[in-house]
Design a protein around this motif. Structure first.
Motif, PDB file in Angstrom:
ATOM      1  N   HIS A 134     -15.758  19.640  39.460  1.00 15.70           N
ATOM      2  CA  HIS A 134     -14.559  20.397  39.089  1.00 15.70           C
ATOM      3  C   HIS A 134     -14.470  20.650  37.588  1.00 15.70           C
ATOM      4  O   HIS A 134     -13.953  21.678  37.161  1.00 15.70           O
ATOM      5  CB  HIS A 134     -13.297  19.648  39.558  1.00 15.70           C
ATOM      6  CG  HIS A 134     -13.115  19.663  41.037  1.00 15.70           C
ATOM      7  ND1 HIS A 134     -12.740  18.557  41.762  1.00 15.70           N
ATOM      8  CD2 HIS A 134     -13.281  20.663  41.944  1.00 15.70           C
ATOM      9  CE1 HIS A 134     -12.666  18.870  43.042  1.00 15.70           C
ATOM     10  NE2 HIS A 134     -13.001  20.139  43.181  1.00 15.70           N
ATOM     11  N   ALA A 184       2.912  25.374  42.925  1.00 14.98           N
ATOM     12  CA  ALA A 184       1.527  25.203  43.374  1.00 14.98           C
ATOM     13  C   ALA A 184       0.803  24.161  42.514  1.00 14.98           C
ATOM     14  O   ALA A 184       0.053  23.323  43.020  1.00 14.98           O
ATOM     15  CB  ALA A 184       0.790  26.541  43.314  1.00 14.98           C
ATOM     16  N   GLU A 197       2.044  20.612  43.457  1.00 12.18           N
ATOM     17  CA  GLU A 197       1.401  20.126  44.691  1.00 12.18           C
ATOM     18  C   GLU A 197      -0.053  19.752  44.428  1.00 12.18           C
ATOM     19  O   GLU A 197      -0.530  18.729  44.925  1.00 12.18           O
ATOM     20  CB  GLU A 197       1.483  21.200  45.792  1.00 12.18           C
ATOM     21  CG  GLU A 197       2.871  21.402  46.375  1.00 12.18           C
ATOM     22  CD  GLU A 197       3.481  20.104  46.927  1.00 12.18           C
ATOM     23  OE1 GLU A 197       2.796  19.397  47.687  1.00 12.18           O
ATOM     24  OE2 GLU A 197       4.629  19.781  46.556  1.00 12.18           O
ATOM     25  N   ALA A 198      -0.739  20.582  43.661  1.00 14.04           N
ATOM     26  CA  ALA A 198      -2.151  20.326  43.375  1.00 14.04           C
ATOM     27  C   ALA A 198      -2.337  19.024  42.595  1.00 14.04           C
ATOM     28  O   ALA A 198      -3.252  18.246  42.871  1.00 14.04           O
ATOM     29  CB  ALA A 198      -2.739  21.497  42.587  1.00 14.04           C
ATOM     30  N   ASN A 201      -1.795  16.082  44.896  1.00 13.72           N
ATOM     31  CA  ASN A 201      -2.919  15.889  45.826  1.00 13.72           C
ATOM     32  C   ASN A 201      -4.192  15.424  45.139  1.00 13.72           C
ATOM     33  O   ASN A 201      -5.246  15.316  45.754  1.00 13.72           O
ATOM     34  CB  ASN A 201      -3.217  17.205  46.580  1.00 13.72           C
ATOM     35  CG  ASN A 201      -2.124  17.524  47.580  1.00 13.72           C
ATOM     36  OD1 ASN A 201      -1.449  16.635  48.081  1.00 13.72           O
ATOM     37  ND2 ASN A 201      -1.941  18.805  47.857  1.00 13.72           N
ATOM     38  N   ASN A 244      -7.586  15.074  43.470  1.00 13.62           N
ATOM     39  CA  ASN A 244      -8.802  15.887  43.447  1.00 13.62           C
ATOM     40  C   ASN A 244      -8.948  16.850  44.613  1.00 13.62           C
ATOM     41  O   ASN A 244      -9.861  17.670  44.624  1.00 13.62           O
ATOM     42  CB  ASN A 244     -10.032  14.969  43.381  1.00 13.62           C
ATOM     43  CG  ASN A 244     -10.073  14.216  42.060  1.00 13.62           C
ATOM     44  OD1 ASN A 244      -9.578  14.716  41.054  1.00 13.62           O
ATOM     45  ND2 ASN A 244     -10.634  13.019  42.065  1.00 13.62           N
ATOM     46  N   LYS A 245      -8.054  16.780  45.597  1.00 12.06           N
ATOM     47  CA  LYS A 245      -8.184  17.660  46.762  1.00 12.06           C
ATOM     48  C   LYS A 245      -7.821  19.108  46.442  1.00 12.06           C
ATOM     49  O   LYS A 245      -8.278  20.026  47.119  1.00 12.06           O
ATOM     50  CB  LYS A 245      -7.289  17.149  47.907  1.00 12.06           C
ATOM     51  CG  LYS A 245      -7.750  15.812  48.477  1.00 12.06           C
ATOM     52  CD  LYS A 245      -6.743  15.285  49.481  1.00 12.06           C
ATOM     53  CE  LYS A 245      -7.061  13.836  49.843  1.00 12.06           C
ATOM     54  NZ  LYS A 245      -5.941  13.191  50.521  1.00 12.06           N
ATOM     55  N   SER A 246      -6.967  19.321  45.474  1.00 11.61           N
ATOM     56  CA  SER A 246      -6.490  20.684  45.197  1.00 11.61           C
ATOM     57  C   SER A 246      -6.799  21.147  43.770  1.00 11.61           C
ATOM     58  O   SER A 246      -6.091  21.981  43.210  1.00 11.61           O
ATOM     59  CB  SER A 246      -4.974  20.756  45.437  1.00 11.61           C
ATOM     60  OG  SER A 246      -4.646  20.364  46.738  1.00 11.61           O
ATOM     61  N   ASN A 247      -7.864  20.617  43.190  1.00  9.21           N
ATOM     62  CA  ASN A 247      -8.200  21.011  41.819  1.00  9.21           C
ATOM     63  C   ASN A 247      -8.519  22.503  41.702  1.00  9.21           C
ATOM     64  O   ASN A 247      -8.367  23.091  40.642  1.00  9.21           O
ATOM     65  CB  ASN A 247      -9.390  20.192  41.297  1.00  9.21           C
ATOM     66  CG  ASN A 247      -8.978  18.783  40.917  1.00  9.21           C
ATOM     67  OD1 ASN A 247      -7.782  18.478  40.799  1.00  9.21           O
ATOM     68  ND2 ASN A 247      -9.947  17.903  40.731  1.00  9.21           N
ATOM     69  N   GLU A 294      -6.894  24.995  42.825  1.00  7.08           N
ATOM     70  CA  GLU A 294      -5.688  25.747  42.468  1.00  7.08           C
ATOM     71  C   GLU A 294      -5.399  25.641  40.968  1.00  7.08           C
ATOM     72  O   GLU A 294      -5.031  26.616  40.328  1.00  7.08           O
ATOM     73  CB  GLU A 294      -4.478  25.230  43.258  1.00  7.08           C
ATOM     74  CG  GLU A 294      -4.276  25.875  44.615  1.00  7.08           C
ATOM     75  CD  GLU A 294      -3.977  27.366  44.495  1.00  7.08           C
ATOM     76  OE1 GLU A 294      -2.798  27.744  44.412  1.00  7.08           O
ATOM     77  OE2 GLU A 294      -4.939  28.163  44.464  1.00  7.08           O
TER      78      GLU A 294
END
Length: 314
Positions: free
Chosen positions: A143, A173, A176-177, A180, A182-185, A187
């Motif tokens: 990432h 957004a 939330e990222a 979460n 590392n799951k939503s990096n 975004e």
């Protein structure tokens, strides 16, 4: 505003001859070199380099490298290049350094205007026969790589328009990222690398208003890995570059031992742009004038040169 004090009328040939005199013979006349180059803007320095080459068939940069030493030589070497060449050089040095100084990459990507960044990328091509993007990609993974390659290759819209609804939805957004982890990096990367700076500032403000915490604080609380640090730096640079640079200077001066690399980088790169305002922010935050702090932590020709660029003769 700039702190550099440069004359409106100067003779590149006379300057070149005076520098030649200062570097000829046994030992350089550092005071003379500072008095000339410390008072010339980017286009004037380029004219001096060209005049020196034409008059003496010698590269001025190489001559100064051989004549000067230590922190003063490193500072002068960074100063004498044209701004785009200098940023390309700083990026390359950062990527080659043992600790891979990604802060410099983020700084260049997020502080410069879209047009300035594009010119730096072209200067990097000419200087190193590779793209900045490929060197960033070669030195990073995961990432962090996606974020940094996205930042250096971005050509953002430079206008002042703001979409308030978009700022609100992307603030949510981002929230939330970050939650979460590392799951939503993806975004975070998408928003930071594509939106205009004006739009991003509106999003960061909306985040603070809607979630009761600055986004940089939330990012720091949620993670301290390289990705989170780089995202945080990007937000700081975009949000308020003067505050960002004040913090870089404060850390360089107040840490255990002075960080000359960071100190030099900020003064050299901002002396022709906004160092006056950065000095004001520094004084407001620390109740000490930046010139006094720099004078206390440096010495010799290095100190004289930095103070000259800051508009204060030692």
């Amino acid at each position: 505003m700039a702190t550099l004090i440069a004359p409106s009328n100067h003779s590149p040939a006379e300057d070149a001859e005076a520098i030649r005199k200062a570097v000829k013979g046994w030992g350089a006349d550092e005071k003379a070199i500072i008095s000339i180059l410390g008072h010339r803007n980017a286009s004037q320095r380029t004219q001096i380099r060209e005049a020196y080459q034409n008059l003496f068939q010698e590269d001025l940069i190489k001559r100064l490298e051989s004549e000067l030493s230590g922190d003063f030589e490193r500072a002068m070497y960074r100063w004498i290049w044209e701004p785009a060449e200098r940023e390309a050089l700083l990026a390359n040095l950062a990527l080659k350094s043992a600790d891979k100084n990604y802060q410099v990459i983020v700084e260049i990507s997020c502080v410069l205007s879209p047009e300035e960044l594009f010119v730096v990328r072209r200067a990097y091509h000419n200087k190193y026969k590779r793209s900045l993007e490929e060197d960033v990609a070669a030195n990073t993974t995961g990432h962090l790589r996606q974020l940094l390659v996205g930042l250096v290759s971005s050509f953002r819209y430079g206008g002042s328009e703001v979409n308030a609804k978009l700022a609100e939805s992307e603030a949510d957004a981002l929230h939330e990222a970050i939650k979460n982890k590392n799951k939503s990096n993806g975004e975070i990367i998408r928003i930071l690398t594509t939106r205009s700076k004006t739009q991003l500032v509106a999003t960061f403000n909306r985040y603070r208003d809607g979630h009761g915490i600055a986004i940089t604080k939330k990012l720091s609380d949620e993670g301290s890995d390289e990705f989170h640090k780089a995202a945080n730096l990007a937000i700081s640079c975009i949000n308020d570059r003067k505050k960002y640079y004040e913090k870089v200077l404060r850390n360089a001066i107040e840490g255990v031992g002075t960080d000359e690399e960071a100190l030099t980088r900020v003064i050299v790169t901002r002396a022709e742009k906004d160092l006056k305002e950065i000095k004001e922010v520094y004084y407001k935050r620390n109740s000490v004038h930046l010139e006094h702090a720099v004078a206390k932590e440096t010495s010799g020709d290095y100190k004289k040169f930095l103070l000259t660029l800051m508009g204060k003769e030692d």
